[in-house]
Motif scaffolding. Structure first.
Motif, PDB file in Angstrom:
ATOM      1  N   ALA A  15       2.567  -0.934 -17.909  1.00 12.37           N
ATOM      2  CA  ALA A  15       4.048  -1.304 -17.457  1.00 12.37           C
ATOM      3  C   ALA A  15       5.248  -0.178 -18.605  1.00 12.37           C
ATOM      4  O   ALA A  15       5.775  -0.144 -18.109  1.00 12.37           O
ATOM      5  N   LEU A  16       4.695  -0.163 -19.729  1.00 18.29           N
ATOM      6  CA  LEU A  16       5.393   0.250 -20.785  1.00 18.29           C
ATOM      7  C   LEU A  16       5.804   2.122 -20.038  1.00 18.29           C
ATOM      8  O   LEU A  16       7.202   2.200 -20.574  1.00 18.29           O
ATOM      9  N   SER A  17       4.561   2.309 -20.095  1.00 18.22           N
ATOM     10  CA  SER A  17       4.203   3.562 -19.147  1.00 18.22           C
ATOM     11  C   SER A  17       5.692   4.399 -18.341  1.00 18.22           C
ATOM     12  O   SER A  17       6.314   4.783 -18.785  1.00 18.22           O
ATOM     13  N   LEU A  18       5.334   2.959 -17.668  1.00 18.02           N
ATOM     14  CA  LEU A  18       6.448   3.514 -15.847  1.00 18.02           C
ATOM     15  C   LEU A  18       7.623   3.296 -16.552  1.00 18.02           C
ATOM     16  O   LEU A  18       8.481   3.903 -16.321  1.00 18.02           O
ATOM     17  N   ALA A  19       7.627   1.724 -17.238  1.00 13.69           N
ATOM     18  CA  ALA A  19       9.235   1.310 -17.475  1.00 13.69           C
ATOM     19  C   ALA A  19       9.747   2.603 -18.137  1.00 13.69           C
ATOM     20  O   ALA A  19      11.377   2.914 -18.346  1.00 13.69           O
ATOM     21  N   SER A  36      -8.206  -2.644 -12.557  1.00  9.22           N
ATOM     22  CA  SER A  36      -7.651  -1.844 -11.165  1.00  9.22           C
ATOM     23  C   SER A  36      -6.886  -2.701 -10.930  1.00  9.22           C
ATOM     24  O   SER A  36      -5.680  -2.455 -10.283  1.00  9.22           O
ATOM     25  N   TRP A  37      -6.383  -3.918 -11.323  1.00 15.59           N
ATOM     26  CA  TRP A  37      -5.048  -4.825 -11.040  1.00 15.59           C
ATOM     27  C   TRP A  37      -3.673  -4.486 -12.095  1.00 15.59           C
ATOM     28  O   TRP A  37      -2.663  -4.303 -11.439  1.00 15.59           O
ATOM     29  N   SER A  38      -4.490  -2.930 -12.871  1.00 14.88           N
ATOM     30  CA  SER A  38      -2.898  -2.259 -13.734  1.00 14.88           C
ATOM     31  C   SER A  38      -2.430  -1.786 -13.342  1.00 14.88           C
ATOM     32  O   SER A  38      -0.522  -1.889 -13.668  1.00 14.88           O
ATOM     33  N   PRO A  39      -2.091  -0.917 -12.465  1.00 12.17           N
ATOM     34  CA  PRO A  39      -1.107  -0.271 -11.684  1.00 12.17           C
ATOM     35  C   PRO A  39      -0.390  -0.774 -10.607  1.00 12.17           C
ATOM     36  O   PRO A  39       0.760  -0.763 -11.106  1.00 12.17           O
ATOM     37  N   PHE A  40      -0.999  -1.860 -10.425  1.00 11.06           N
ATOM     38  CA  PHE A  40      -0.328  -2.917  -9.372  1.00 11.06           C
ATOM     39  C   PHE A  40       0.722  -4.016 -10.285  1.00 11.06           C
ATOM     40  O   PHE A  40       2.064  -3.908 -10.450  1.00 11.06           O
ATOM     41  N   VAL A  41       0.356  -4.816 -11.638  1.00  8.32           N
ATOM     42  CA  VAL A  41       1.233  -5.328 -12.488  1.00  8.32           C
ATOM     43  C   VAL A  41       2.036  -4.721 -12.815  1.00  8.32           C
ATOM     44  O   VAL A  41       2.874  -4.861 -13.672  1.00  8.32           O
ATOM     45  N   GLY A  42       1.211  -3.598 -13.627  1.00  7.75           N
ATOM     46  CA  GLY A  42       2.499  -2.352 -14.276  1.00  7.75           C
ATOM     47  C   GLY A  42       3.501  -2.470 -13.830  1.00  7.75           C
ATOM     48  O   GLY A  42       4.274  -2.044 -14.478  1.00  7.75           O
ATOM     49  N   MET A  43       3.525  -1.592 -12.503  1.00  9.36           N
ATOM     50  CA  MET A  43       4.445  -1.064 -11.821  1.00  9.36           C
ATOM     51  C   MET A  43       5.479  -2.119 -12.083  1.00  9.36           C
ATOM     52  O   MET A  43       7.115  -2.181 -11.483  1.00  9.36           O
ATOM     53  N   CYS A  81      -1.754   6.408 -22.321  1.00 10.78           N
ATOM     54  CA  CYS A  81      -1.540   6.242 -23.786  1.00 10.78           C
ATOM     55  C   CYS A  81      -1.530   7.606 -24.879  1.00 10.78           C
ATOM     56  O   CYS A  81      -0.351   7.331 -25.720  1.00 10.78           O
ATOM     57  N   VAL A  82      -2.145   9.044 -25.006  1.00  7.01           N
ATOM     58  CA  VAL A  82      -1.905   9.940 -24.740  1.00  7.01           C
ATOM     59  C   VAL A  82      -0.053  10.796 -24.915  1.00  7.01           C
ATOM     60  O   VAL A  82       0.470  10.847 -25.512  1.00  7.01           O
ATOM     61  N   SER A  83       0.155  10.150 -23.271  1.00  8.62           N
ATOM     62  CA  SER A  83       1.091  10.654 -22.506  1.00  8.62           C
ATOM     63  C   SER A  83       2.656   9.771 -23.135  1.00  8.62           C
ATOM     64  O   SER A  83       3.690  10.310 -23.433  1.00  8.62           O
ATOM     65  N   LEU A  84       2.552   8.959 -23.629  1.00 11.80           N
ATOM     66  CA  LEU A  84       3.239   7.520 -23.689  1.00 11.80           C
ATOM     67  C   LEU A  84       3.856   8.085 -25.030  1.00 11.80           C
ATOM     68  O   LEU A  84       4.880   8.024 -25.270  1.00 11.80           O
TER      69      LEU A  84
END
Length: 526
Positions: free
Chosen positions: A182-186, A350-357, A514-517
């Motif tokens: 979520a933080l990376s996308l935001a 597996s939920w993280s792309p959905f919940v994160g976005m 994490c590295v990219s963020l």
């Protein structure tokens, strides 16, 4: 221009310069990113066709074999990755980067804190908390499927560790996984002007290649992980809702009822997703939280003498056992942590792309420190209360040998919460409310997930044609129903196989994320 100024603009790209939407197909009432939508939808449809044409016993054996091959080979990877995400988020919380505001220094939050929290919590945990809050502590206490850290079942030590191990699976680790995505996308969307798509996060690592096939592959993996992670939750929710309907109304509980629940909820989710974020997801999330809080308060009040001290017990056991439970090496309970912890970590991933976005979409205007407090620490605290109250009544009934749980132990996982409610005042009413809550959580997970998958397959666009949203909502329901059908009486294992299979490759993606963020945050350092 100074070197710091050049660095700060390194990843700031005007949307007209990259236009991943240039690959979009806009005809016949759709607006999709050609490679991502076509391949993702094709693979999902292919999976459905293959399962329908295969012998169910063969399909079941294949899924189960794949699950255990992954667990036996990568159990340590899942556990150490989960530990890393927790440490990474806590380090960010206390770092100078925590002052950065998502969307820029003048950005304002679009939602109140109450609505913001309601939406992220309903999307991130809803069905799972209802399904496992009674069943999981009961399973650990009774040794239904092994015991954590090899403790002896039906002992005071087992009771305490049951709560600590349950909290371990639902506390900091899952929310840290969500927070990373979520933080990376935001950050890359609101601060760097990139599209709201998983590939955007990897711009510091891949550069313009994120708009080509490396980015396509990342987004396709995100779609598949999200879809199978959601299908797992929808399948569990259907099992519990059907068990509750049978328990309260006497309707025969079988595969037909479970699939009927999925069909009804999927139709409602389609209606909700067509209404959009404010008219559908936000409204249902707020309703969710009100019902959940009312249920929690009532159960806490009628079990006060058990629930209050159990909060302290759960917290102390969580703190005491978090390190032993996080270490995959030299464990006396290998079968337990492979069967429980590895599944949970793969499920959360597996939920993280959905919940994160989804969390990213509703988090503009928050500082990184406020964001991490809201996504990591507050949900962990609320989960602590929830698990302590509902898990506490289960353990109390087992210890005192009251009701079905006390007399027979954990017999049916989806039915455990309703069996516990039978021993409380207004038990039938509580069961009705619980069925309603499961259904609404069911709908919010499906519709918010559909919005996210649709955004990924549309090249990061937020407003897309209704037909696309309906397609993905329907696909989630279809995959959930198929996994239940293949699994038969052991449907949970089939659901787990779907989550674990897609969770493995995305764990690697999250570590690189994490590295990219950090690379992106360094451009804001000044």
């Amino acid at each position: 221009m100074s070197s710091k100024e050049r660095s700060s603009k390194k990843y700031s790209i005007d949307s007209t310069d990259y236009m991943i939407g240039q690959d979009n197909v806009q005809k016949w009432g759709i607006d999709v990113h050609q490679p991502v939508f076509g391949i993702s939808a094709g693979l999902v449809v292919l999976f459905i066709i293959v399962v329908l044409l295969s012998d169910t016993s063969v399909a079941k054996a294949t899924l189960d074999g794949l699950k255990w091959d992954i667990i036996n080979s990568f159990d340590a990877l899942f556990l150490w990755a989960g530990n890393f995400f927790v440490v990474f988020c806590i380090a960010l919380f206390f770092s100078p980067y925590a002052k950065i505001r998502l969307g820029g220094k003048n950005a304002k939050p679009e939602y109140s804190r109450a609505s913001w929290f309601a939406m992220l919590f309903a999307a991130g945990m809803g069905i799972g908390l209802m399904f496992w809050s009674v069943a999981e502590p009961a399973a650990y206490m009774t040794g239904w499927y092994k015991t954590p850290l090899g403790v002896e079942a039906f002992t005071p030590e087992a009771a305490k560790l049951a709560m600590g191990a349950t909290m371990y699976h639902w506390g900091l680790h899952p929310w840290a996984i969500y927070a990373v995505v979520a933080l990376s996308l935001a950050f890359f969307t609101f601060n760097k002007g990139l599209p709201l798509s998983i590939r955007s996060v990897f711009y510091p690592l891949l550069g313009d290649k994120v708009w080509g096939w490396p980015g396509h592959i990342i987004d396709i993996l995100a779609v598949l992980a999200t879809l199978f992670g959601l299908a797992t939750s929808l399948g569990l929710g259907a099992q519990q809702a059907a068990s509750g309907i049978h328990h309260v109304f006497g309707v025969e509980n079988g595969l037909a009822l479970q699939i009927m629940v999925i069909v009804v909820v999927t139709l409602l989710a389609v209606v909700s997703v067509l209404r959009g974020m404010d008219g559908g997801v936000k409204l249902l999330s707020n309703i969710n939280m009100l019902i959940a809080i009312a249920l929690l308060v009532f159960v806490f009040a009628v079990s006060f003498s058990t629930s209050l001290p159990n909060i302290a017990t759960t917290l102390s056991s969580y703190i005491e056992n978090i390190i032993p439970l996080s270490n995959p090496h030299g464990r006396p309970d290998e079968a337990w942590f492979q069967g429980w912890t590895v599944f949970y970590w793969a499920w959360w991933v597996s939920w993280s792309p959905f919940v994160g976005m989804f969390i990213a979409r509703v988090s503009k205007g928050r500082t990184i420190r406020e964001f991490l407090a809201g996504v990591l620490f507050v949900p962990t605290f609320v989960t602590l209360i929830w698990m302590s109250v509902f898990g506490g009544i289960a353990l109390d009934q087992i210890i005192e040998k009251v009701g079905v749980l006390g007399q027979e132990g954990l017999t049916e996982v989806p039915l455990a919460m309703f069996q516990a409610f039978d021993q409380l005042p207004a038990g039938q009413l509580l069961s009705v409310i619980a069925v309603l809550l499961v259904m609404v959580f069911f709908i919010t997970s499906s519709d918010s997930g559909s919005l996210v998958i649709d955004s990924i397959t549309a090249g990061g666009k937020i407003d897309t044609p209704m037909a696309q949203r309906a397609f993905w909502a329907s696909s989630e329901g279809a995959v959930a129903a198929l996994l239940l059908w293949v699994g038969g009486t052991e449907a949970i294992q089939a659901l787990q196989a779907g989550a674990i299979s897609t969770g493995l490759p995305f764990t690697i993606i999250l570590l690189l994320m994490c590295v990219s963020l950090v690379m992106g945050l360094r451009t804001e350092e000044h």
